[in-house]
Design a protein around this motif. Structure first.
Motif, PDB file in Angstrom:
ATOM      1  N   TYR A  41       6.274  -3.207  11.939  1.00 28.36           N
ATOM      2  CA  TYR A  41       7.015  -4.259  13.185  1.00 28.36           C
ATOM      3  C   TYR A  41       5.891  -4.114  13.992  1.00 28.36           C
ATOM      4  N   HIS A  42       5.968  -5.296  14.936  1.00 25.49           N
ATOM      5  CA  HIS A  42       5.101  -5.549  16.277  1.00 25.49           C
ATOM      6  C   HIS A  42       5.327  -4.271  17.072  1.00 25.49           C
ATOM      7  N   SER A  43       4.408  -3.426  17.433  1.00 25.64           N
ATOM      8  CA  SER A  43       4.500  -2.273  18.394  1.00 25.64           C
ATOM      9  C   SER A  43       5.063  -2.518  19.765  1.00 25.64           C
ATOM     10  N   ILE A  44       6.317  -2.042  20.254  1.00 27.62           N
ATOM     11  CA  ILE A  44       6.780  -2.177  21.431  1.00 27.62           C
ATOM     12  C   ILE A  44       6.070  -1.109  22.550  1.00 27.62           C
ATOM     13  N   ILE A  45       5.206  -1.740  23.278  1.00 25.69           N
ATOM     14  CA  ILE A  45       4.546  -0.886  24.184  1.00 25.69           C
ATOM     15  C   ILE A  45       4.833  -1.267  25.633  1.00 25.69           C
ATOM     16  N   GLY A  46       5.699  -0.399  26.380  1.00 28.49           N
ATOM     17  CA  GLY A  46       6.198  -1.081  27.620  1.00 28.49           C
ATOM     18  C   GLY A  46       5.809   0.075  28.633  1.00 28.49           C
ATOM     19  N   HIS A  98       0.573   8.017  18.136  1.00 26.82           N
ATOM     20  CA  HIS A  98       1.373   8.366  19.341  1.00 26.82           C
ATOM     21  C   HIS A  98       0.791   9.437  20.261  1.00 26.82           C
ATOM     22  N   GLY A  99       0.029  10.272  19.511  1.00 19.15           N
ATOM     23  CA  GLY A  99      -0.776  11.226  20.652  1.00 19.15           C
ATOM     24  C   GLY A  99      -1.519  10.576  21.239  1.00 19.15           C
ATOM     25  N   ALA A 100      -2.262   9.430  20.483  1.00 15.70           N
ATOM     26  CA  ALA A 100      -3.476   8.952  21.160  1.00 15.70           C
ATOM     27  C   ALA A 100      -2.840   7.922  22.187  1.00 15.70           C
ATOM     28  N   ALA A 101      -1.656   7.360  21.986  1.00 11.56           N
ATOM     29  CA  ALA A 101      -1.077   6.271  22.914  1.00 11.56           C
ATOM     30  C   ALA A 101      -0.744   7.157  24.258  1.00 11.56           C
ATOM     31  N   ARG A 102      -0.192   8.333  23.891  1.00  4.35           N
ATOM     32  CA  ARG A 102       0.171   9.098  25.355  1.00  4.35           C
ATOM     33  C   ARG A 102      -0.893   9.373  26.152  1.00  4.35           C
ATOM     34  N   LEU A 129       7.043   3.551  27.101  1.00  7.48           N
ATOM     35  CA  LEU A 129       7.973   3.623  26.257  1.00  7.48           C
ATOM     36  C   LEU A 129       7.192   2.986  24.814  1.00  7.48           C
ATOM     37  N   ILE A 130       6.839   3.977  24.066  1.00 10.12           N
ATOM     38  CA  ILE A 130       6.174   3.357  22.601  1.00 10.12           C
ATOM     39  C   ILE A 130       7.140   3.378  21.425  1.00 10.12           C
ATOM     40  N   ASP A 131       7.203   2.368  20.914  1.00 15.68           N
ATOM     41  CA  ASP A 131       8.072   2.301  19.635  1.00 15.68           C
ATOM     42  C   ASP A 131       7.123   1.871  18.556  1.00 15.68           C
ATOM     43  N   ALA A 132       6.269   2.463  17.710  1.00 16.59           N
ATOM     44  CA  ALA A 132       5.486   1.843  16.877  1.00 16.59           C
ATOM     45  C   ALA A 132       5.337   2.760  15.488  1.00 16.59           C
ATOM     46  N   GLY A 133       5.068   2.148  14.354  1.00 14.91           N
ATOM     47  CA  GLY A 133       5.257   2.884  13.022  1.00 14.91           C
ATOM     48  C   GLY A 133       3.923   2.681  12.107  1.00 14.91           C
ATOM     49  N   CYS A 134       4.058   3.109  10.932  1.00 12.74           N
ATOM     50  CA  CYS A 134       2.945   2.689  10.119  1.00 12.74           C
ATOM     51  C   CYS A 134       3.513   2.610   8.751  1.00 12.74           C
ATOM     52  N   GLN A 139       7.805  -7.597  23.736  1.00  9.41           N
ATOM     53  CA  GLN A 139       6.700  -8.108  22.973  1.00  9.41           C
ATOM     54  C   GLN A 139       5.441  -8.451  23.404  1.00  9.41           C
ATOM     55  N   HIS A 140       4.946  -8.212  24.613  1.00  5.38           N
ATOM     56  CA  HIS A 140       3.690  -8.607  25.002  1.00  5.38           C
ATOM     57  C   HIS A 140       2.927  -7.398  25.469  1.00  5.38           C
ATOM     58  N   TYR A 141       1.580  -7.521  25.652  1.00  5.22           N
ATOM     59  CA  TYR A 141       0.895  -6.585  26.283  1.00  5.22           C
ATOM     60  C   TYR A 141       0.177  -6.967  27.213  1.00  5.22           C
ATOM     61  N   GLU A 142       0.390  -6.308  28.637  1.00  2.00           N
ATOM     62  CA  GLU A 142      -0.251  -6.710  29.855  1.00  2.00           C
ATOM     63  C   GLU A 142      -1.861  -5.938  29.632  1.00  2.00           C
TER      64      GLU A 142
END
Ligand code: GLY
Ligand code: MN
Ligand code: MN
Length: 431
Positions: free
Chosen positions: A209-214, A176-180, A239-244, A225-228
């Protein structure tokens, strides 16, 4: 915690399962239960396979995700045997026979075939797992009462499970830190996903689960469910909803970030953040999670009023007229374990006004829940109100201005303790 201590906790977890399974098998009149790991199905009319994560009850014992065609036998004396699929296969890597401390309690052997091990089974045998895997095995397949009891056993987590979920949080927090940072540097959704995977050292297919990155309005699509691959001309929000996973156990974390200059949206994020923290603090034994969900609606109503998005109505009226539901259409959260939406969350059905709520328990020590309030600008939910009798209460120009930011969700993983709660996310991701 050192890994040797984790190994001790794992052995205590397995011993707890041995005792609990022995009791359940006794009560339900079985001599033993055979648990299939499951296996990934082949894609229709193709020779490629879906990705396998593992059957929950198999993971509860072993944590071995990705293991296929393997079998675990537990009898009512608490003896446990695991047959790992170890074929001779020069196309693929095959499983190694594990030697970790837990193998002192579970006898592990390899077997080349995919079917159930050919041994003399006790007479009253239950067989559980994906029907496609277990249909050739003689025994009672997926008896509902046994499955319900085994699901129930997964509600309260052992110390081992809590530590694994916490480590899954620590791992996801790095992502999450890297995504931000990637977002603030102008990355696309695709680029943000790469940054997340790089920082967590976990392939997306192996995550729970499939990471949600919008970005922008995509942040308002709940399970986008997509990645541009291209960055938007003007990035306003993420908005990022992602786990491990860690040893099979999941984290499930969401963060929302406004681009510099998006002051109104940032103020809304601040509001959801402080509501989310209050809700996390309210988690405690005896708390009715359905009540907490309703409390969330009142909190969302207060934010809508403070932001001038909804005018003239009291907070109670906003909830009563289901206006808050258009801005917050999902449930407050769910159980978390070896499945991201862990089992046995609903001893009673979801209320009519909250059909998406996945958890209707009164909270007890050992439960791990997510707390994930959200506030979104979803055109298909807002339009009926804008077209109806309550449109007078909505600030349409402001909604139009903010809908390009999509929405906000903030999600932590919280353990219910004997006296209150412990947030498993915030120590690794303070904001
Ligand atoms: N990541 C899905 C959820 O939050 O439930
Ligand atoms: Mn969740
Ligand atoms: Mn989530």
């Amino acid at each position: 915690m050192p890994d040797t201590q984790l190994d001790d906790l794992q052995k205590a977890h397995i011993q707890h399962l041995q005792d609990a399974y022995a009791d359940i098998l006794q009560q339900q009149g079985y001599d033993a239960v055979l648990i299939s790991s499951g296996a990934a199905p082949v894609r229709y009319a193709d020779d490629q396979y879906h990705h396998h994560h593992g059957y929950g009850h198999f993971l509860h014992w072993t944590g071995l995700t990705g293991i296929e065609h393997s079998w675990l036998l537990v009898d009512r004396e608490g003896h446990v045997r695991l047959w790992l699929h170890t074929p001779v296969d020069f196309w693929h890597a095959t499983a190694e026979i594990p030697t970790e401390a837990w193998t002192q309690l579970i006898k592990v052997e390899g077997q080349a075939g995919t079917g159930a091990p050919e041994i003399a089974y006790p007479e009253r045998l239950a067989v559980i797992g994906d029907p496609a895997q277990i249909n050739a095995v003689k025994g009672q397949a997926n008896p509902p009462a046994l499955l319900a009891a085994l699901d129930h056993l997964r509600i309260c987590k052992s110390d081992y499970e809590v530590e694994c979920i916490e480590r899954a949080n620590a791992r996801a927090a790095r992502g999450h830190g890297a995504a931000r940072e990637a977002f603030l540097n102008g990355a696309s959704e695709f680029g943000i996903n790469l940054a997340y995977q790089q920082a967590t050292a976990q392939r997306e297919v192996d995550s729970p689960y499939h990471s949600i990155i919008g970005l922008n309005d995509h942040a308002g699509i709940l399970h986008y469910q997509h990645y541009e691959t291209a960055s938007p001309a003007r990035a306003r929000s993420l908005l990022i909803d992602a786990g491990c996973r860690y040893r099979g156990y999941c984290s499930d974390i969401t963060r929302s970030t406004a681009a510099p200059g998006e002051n109104r949206f940032q103020a809304l994020i601040n509001g959801v953040e402080s509501l989310q923290q209050r809700l996390c603090d309210a988690v405690a034994p005896g708390v009715d999670y359905v009540e907490l969900h309703y409390r969330t609606h009142l909190g969302i109503a207060a934010l809508l009023r403070a932001a001038d998005l909804v005018k003239e109505l009291s907070e109670e009226d906003m909830v009563e007229r289901q206006i808050t539901r258009a801005f917050f259409p999902h449930g407050l959260g769910h159980f978390l374990g070896v499945q991201v939406h862990d089992v046995a969350g609903k001893p009673r059905p979801s209320p009519e006004k909250a059909p998406a709520l996945r958890l209707t328990h009164r909270l007890e020590p050992g439960m791990v829940v997510t707390i994930e309030p959200g506030l979104y600008f979803i055109p298909s939910l807002l339009q009926p109100i804008l077209d109806g009798a309550d449109s007078q209460y909505l600030n349409k120009p402001l909604i139009d201005e903010l809908k390009g930011c999509g929405g906000i969700r903030i999600e932590d993983n919280v353990l219910v303790t004997d006296t209150g709660s412990r947030n498993l996310t915030r120590p690794y991701l303070p904001e």
